[in-house]
Write an enzyme that holds these catalytic residues in place. Structure first.
Site, mmCIF file in Angstrom:
data_model
loop_
_atom_site.group_PDB
_atom_site.id
_atom_site.type_symbol
_atom_site.label_atom_id
_atom_site.label_comp_id
_atom_site.label_asym_id
_atom_site.label_seq_id
_atom_site.Cartn_x
_atom_site.Cartn_y
_atom_site.Cartn_z
ATOM 1 N N HIS A 70 0.793 -1.122 -0.127
ATOM 2 C CA HIS A 70 -0.015 0.163 0.073
ATOM 3 C C HIS A 70 0.852 1.133 -0.033
ATOM 4 O O HIS A 70 2.124 1.319 0.079
ATOM 5 C CB HIS A 70 -0.865 0.094 1.049
ATOM 6 N N SER A 138 1.707 4.241 -4.981
ATOM 7 C CA SER A 138 1.993 5.384 -4.741
ATOM 8 C C SER A 138 3.427 4.957 -3.845
ATOM 9 O O SER A 138 4.333 4.538 -4.601
ATOM 10 C CB SER A 138 1.067 6.238 -3.649
#
Length: 308
Positions: A70, A138
């Site tokens: 993540h 990201s």
């Protein structure tokens, strides 16, 4: 009583009960809702212990191992919705990075990208995973690229979703503003800022029940000081193109063209660094393709992997 009417009445009662639970006991409702999402995606919750940290993770599916990382401010459940389209094809392993989600939080630890790549390495070692496919969104994309460049023999392929780590990606107005002022929507000072966070990170915010919004917002507010330090260290980390001439790992680079967090020019910068890569630009998608369009994002990845 008419059977159809009785069925509708039961459904109505369940909806009312859920609404009450959602508002009165948001933490319990959020836990139940997340548990349901994990069940739908065939994911089990487990915990790994690495030196200096605990890293809870989700695991499920069959096939070659695909480890998903993540981004900043996120957690393992950023991938739960997309996981149900992936578990029939791959063995998914989705950890919380130290400092995020349900992982341990050490304010004195180093969170530079090189250190987070070391944490990823320790995690893979604990699970006995020698060679894996890696995906990251990201900051998670930055971490898996760093890891692939440092240990190419352990990475079969990369799946990069709006990945940080290149100078062009940092040319967004939002990051320029952060570097000038220290203000960032992902750093929540109050729970009321969560709506703005969703508007900045997604082009069309996905539905999240009140309980989940409330729980995530409170956690983000509690993490304000730690996450302020983590993002300072992440943005100070050396860019990929300043460290490596090329990264030869096969890669699928995905970018939402409505990303407000990282500039979409980062896709071309990554492709230049990764000569064995393909780019998929996604229209009407923001910073979180796996949350905004899970079926489409998974379909593109499966098609890519099927060509190996």
């Amino acid at each position: 009583m008419n059977p159809v009417f009785a069925f509708l009445l039961a459904i109505f009662a369940l909806v009312i009960a859920w609404v009450i639970l959602n508002r009165v006991f948001p933490r319990q409702a959020a836990k139940a809702g997340i548990g349901l999402e994990r069940w739908r995606s065939c994911l089990d919750s487990k915990i790994a212990t690495i030196p200096g940290a605990t890293m809870p993770y989700l695991e499920g599916g069959c096939g070659e191992p695909l480890v998903l990382i993540h981004g900043f401010g996120g957690d393992k459940d950023n991938f739960t919705r997309i996981a149900r389209f992936l578990t029939p094809h791959y063995h998914l392993i989705i950890p919380d990075l130290p400092g995020f989600g349900d992982a341990s939080r050490d304010p004195d630890a180093s969170y530079q990208v090189t250190d987070q790549a070391k944490s990823l390495c320790e995690f893979l070692n604990v699970l006995g995973l020698k060679r894996v496919h890696l995906g990251g969104n990201s900051m998670g994309g930055f971490i898996v690229c760093q890891f692939a460049a440092e240990q190419p023999e352990r990475v079969a392929s990369l799946w990069l979703l709006n990945a940080a780590g290149t100078e062009p990606a940092y040319e967004s107005d939002l990051l320029k503003h952060y570097l000038a002022t220290g203000e960032l929507p992902m750093l929540l000072r109050s729970a009321g800022d969560f709506k703005k966070l969703m508007q900045m990170t997604t082009h069309k915010p996905p539905f999240l029940p009140y309980a989940i919004r409330s729980t995530l917002a409170r956690r983000s507010v509690a993490d304000f000081d730690l996450h302020s330090e983590i993002i300072r260290q992440v943005t100070a980390s050396p860019m990929l193109e300043t460290q490596f001439k090329t990264i030869d790992t096969p890669a699928l680079i995905v970018w939402g063209n409505e990303d407000q967090i990282l500039h979409p020019a980062g896709a071309a910068a990554l492709q230049s660094l990764l000569p064995n890569s393909e780019v998929r630009m996604m229209s009407d998608i923001g910073h979180l393709p796996m949350l905004e369009a899970p079926r489409r994002t998974a379909r593109d990845y499966i098609r890519y992997r099927n060509r190996f």
